[in-house]
Design a protein around this motif. Structure first.
Motif, PDB file in Angstrom:
ATOM      1  N   SER A   1      -6.826   4.183  -7.797  1.00 55.58           N
ATOM      2  CA  SER A   1      -6.668   2.729  -7.907  1.00 55.58           C
ATOM      3  C   SER A   1      -6.839   2.220  -9.332  1.00 55.58           C
TER       4      SER A   1
ATOM      5  N   LEU B   1      -1.437   4.594 -14.938  1.00 53.86           N
ATOM      6  CA  LEU B   1      -1.817   3.558 -13.974  1.00 53.86           C
ATOM      7  C   LEU B   1      -2.507   2.394 -14.666  1.00 53.86           C
TER       8      LEU B   1
ATOM      9  N   TYR C   1       2.760   1.548  -3.338  1.00 53.95           N
ATOM     10  CA  TYR C   1       1.840   1.985  -4.374  1.00 53.95           C
ATOM     11  C   TYR C   1       1.583   3.486  -4.253  1.00 53.95           C
TER      12      TYR C   1
ATOM     13  N   THR D   1       0.827  -1.206   0.000  1.00 52.19           N
ATOM     14  CA  THR D   1       0.000   0.000   0.000  1.00 52.19           C
ATOM     15  C   THR D   1       0.863   1.259   0.000  1.00 52.19           C
TER      16      THR D   1
ATOM     17  N   LEU E   1      -5.771  -0.641  -1.345  1.00 50.55           N
ATOM     18  CA  LEU E   1      -4.862   0.311  -1.988  1.00 50.55           C
ATOM     19  C   LEU E   1      -5.016   1.725  -1.428  1.00 50.55           C
TER      20      LEU E   1
ATOM     21  N   LEU F   1      -4.930   1.267 -11.420  1.00 49.55           N
ATOM     22  CA  LEU F   1      -4.084   0.109 -11.696  1.00 49.55           C
ATOM     23  C   LEU F   1      -4.931  -1.167 -11.732  1.00 49.55           C
TER      24      LEU F   1
END
Length: 180
Positions: free
Chosen positions: A128, A44, A23, A20, A112, A130
């Motif tokens: 998020s 992303l 990221y 986390t 995340l 990704l």
């Protein structure tokens, strides 16, 4: 015999928090490198796609899941096995379209976004994103073209995080002439 790291719940917690935070550092750097949120969102998604293309092999090897027969079965595998395996959560599957080609994954909590608050100057950032790329890339490797996007996000004040998935088409294998 010593226990493996994977069986130690403390190690899983540390790995989750490390991921986390890592990221978060990645997203922060992308925000510095690109002029606007749309470009960061694209990066992303692109990074996630590349992860998904590679992650599917690990997923198939570790999960022993066979080929899904329809999109509903695919949704179950994604929510109940893949998300649990990689993020430790099990999103609920809701809002199926009448044609059965579209559904939502509802994440009550998104690991995340732990410890994250979006600054006012990044109101269009899909933090998020990704995940959308990972899902798209992994499914493409098993011959499914899908559209994946965030519809709701707790970082933007929504009560849940909602990822909408739409089946576009089955990807046919393009074998060279003469090979079957």
């Amino acid at each position: 015999r010593a226990p493996s790291l994977g069986s130690n719940p403390f190690c899983r917690v540390q790995n989750s928090e490390l991921f986390t935070l890592t990221y978060g550092a990645l997203v922060t750097q992308l925000c510095k490198d690109y002029e606007n949120d749309d470009d960061v969102n694209k990066q992303l998604d692109k990074m996630g796609y590349n992860i998904g293309v590679r992650l599917i092999e690990d997923f198939l090897a570790r999960s022993n899941v066979g080929r899904c027969h329809d999109f509903r079965e695919t949704a179950d595998v994604i929510a109940k096995i893949a998300f649990k395996m990689y993020l430790g959560i099990t999103p609920s599957i809701t809002n199926w379209s009448p044609g059965g080609d579209e559904f939502s994954l509802i994440l009550e909590n998104n690991p995340l976004v732990d410890f994250v608050e979006l600054p006012d100057n990044h109101s269009t950032l899909i933090y998020s994103n990704l995940l959308c790329g990972v899902l798209r890339g992994a499914l493409e490797m098993v011959q499914m073209a899908v559209d994946v996007k965030f519809v709701q996000d707790t970082l933007k004040g929504d009560s849940v995080t909602e990822i909408r998935m739409k089946f576009i088409r089955r990807i046919e294998d393009n074998l060279p002439a003469g090979e079957e």
